[in-house]
Scaffold this active site. Structure first.
Site, PDB file in Angstrom:
ATOM      1  N   SER A 162       1.079  -1.028   0.141  1.00  0.00           N
ATOM      2  CA  SER A 162      -0.260  -0.232   0.318  1.00  0.00           C
ATOM      3  C   SER A 162       1.185   1.529   0.308  1.00  0.00           C
ATOM      4  O   SER A 162       0.021   2.514  -0.643  1.00  0.00           O
ATOM      5  CB  SER A 162      -0.904  -0.180   0.977  1.00  0.00           C
ATOM      6  OG  SER A 162      -0.082   0.010   2.396  1.00  0.00           O
ATOM      7  N   HIS A 187      -1.217   6.026   6.463  1.00  0.00           N
ATOM      8  CA  HIS A 187      -0.053   5.572   5.569  1.00  0.00           C
ATOM      9  C   HIS A 187       0.389   6.696   5.151  1.00  0.00           C
ATOM     10  O   HIS A 187      -0.399   7.674   5.495  1.00  0.00           O
ATOM     11  CB  HIS A 187      -1.206   4.698   4.296  1.00  0.00           C
ATOM     12  CG  HIS A 187      -1.605   3.406   4.714  1.00  0.00           C
ATOM     13  ND1 HIS A 187      -1.629   2.830   5.138  1.00  0.00           N
ATOM     14  CD2 HIS A 187      -0.822   2.823   3.957  1.00  0.00           C
ATOM     15  CE1 HIS A 187      -2.176   1.770   5.049  1.00  0.00           C
ATOM     16  NE2 HIS A 187      -1.562   1.452   4.311  1.00  0.00           N
TER      17      HIS A 187
END
Length: 270
Positions: A45, A252
């Site tokens: 990711s 993230h």
């Protein structure tokens, strides 16, 4: 005297013309070199761009973003070909099983971030956010033990598979940022001891990954320095903190983290 000045002027003019032509030739060669690159972006990711938004609907649950560093590099460099197979949630086995198709003997550049999911970092963060400090620290210790015992072999399998399919490629292995600015502006949430332990675990994972990359002749790109000053609790974070409304984006990089944290590292290592 006039003849000497004429000769000097002619020599200067000739030298200037040669330099100009040489400079133009170098620029054209550079453009041709960049255009000739066949680039494949693999990984998890952090490479696909989760957290950056602007996802390609065709990528489905892989959530490949137009703001992810591979897409930004492609837009800036206009390579001859670009394949983007990085996928949210990917582990080492997912890369070898489903992401290596575009690789070939013609591939010039490969980028990859992988290993965090194998080491269980999503579970680490969930444990630390929801449970006690002791449970959090124990879970981090388990992740570090996995990095020692099991992850190197899994990374070796991925890196060997990349080399087998793309023997001429320059491979850049990207690491992970530290999540927290210690002594920062967060007034709630994890303890400073937990934040320090999480940062230490990220460094530990990066060190293990860098060692395996080097042993395969790959280049390691450390993003910790580019994210310094932009961690969670910094006041200018390039990482999402826990987001209960979109839990998948938690921890993230934001779009700024992709363009300011990851892209410069790929630029410097590619």
């Amino acid at each position: 005297m006039k003849m000497s000045r004429l000769v000097a002027f002619s020599s200067s003019l000739l030298l200037g013309t040669v330099l100009a032509l040489t400079g133009a030739g170098v620029a054209q060669a550079s453009e041709r070199s960049a255009a000739a690159v066949d680039y494949v972006a693999l990984g998890d990711s952090y490479s696909s761009g989760v957290g950056a938004g602007s996802y390609d609907s065709a990528s489905g649950d892989c959530k490949r973003s137009t703001r992810a560093f591979p897409a930004l590099w492609k837009a800036a460099n206009n390579p001859a070909s670009f394949a983007f197979t990085a996928c949210s949630g990917a582990r080492t086995g997912d890369v070898t099983a489903g992401q290596l198709g575009p690789l070939s003997s013609a591939t010039d550049l490969v980028s990859i971030s992988i290993g965090g999911n194998d080491a269980g970092f999503a579970d680490v963060m969930t444990t630390c956010v929801l449970q006690s400090e002791t449970t959090c620290l124990n879970r981090i210790a388990t992740a570090r033990a996995y990095v020692d015992s099991t992850l190197p072999g899994k990374l070796d399998s991925v890196y060997a598979a990349i080399s087998a399919k793309a023997p001429s490629a320059h491979v850049v292995v990207l690491g992970y940022p530290r999540f927290y600015k210690l002594g920062g502006g967060c007034i709630a949430g994890l303890s400073e001891k937990e934040r320090s332990a999480i940062n230490g675990a990220a460094d530990y994972l990066n060190a293990a990954t860098a060692k395996r990359a080097a042993d395969h002749g790959f280049t390691f790109g450390d993003v910790a320095s580019t994210f310094t000053g932009h961690e969670i609790c910094s006041g200018s974070a390039w990482l999402h903190s826990v987001n209960w409304l979109n839990i998948g984006e938690s921890y993230h990089p934001t779009a700024a983290g992709q363009s300011g944290g990851y892209l410069p590292v790929l630029n410097s290592k590619a």
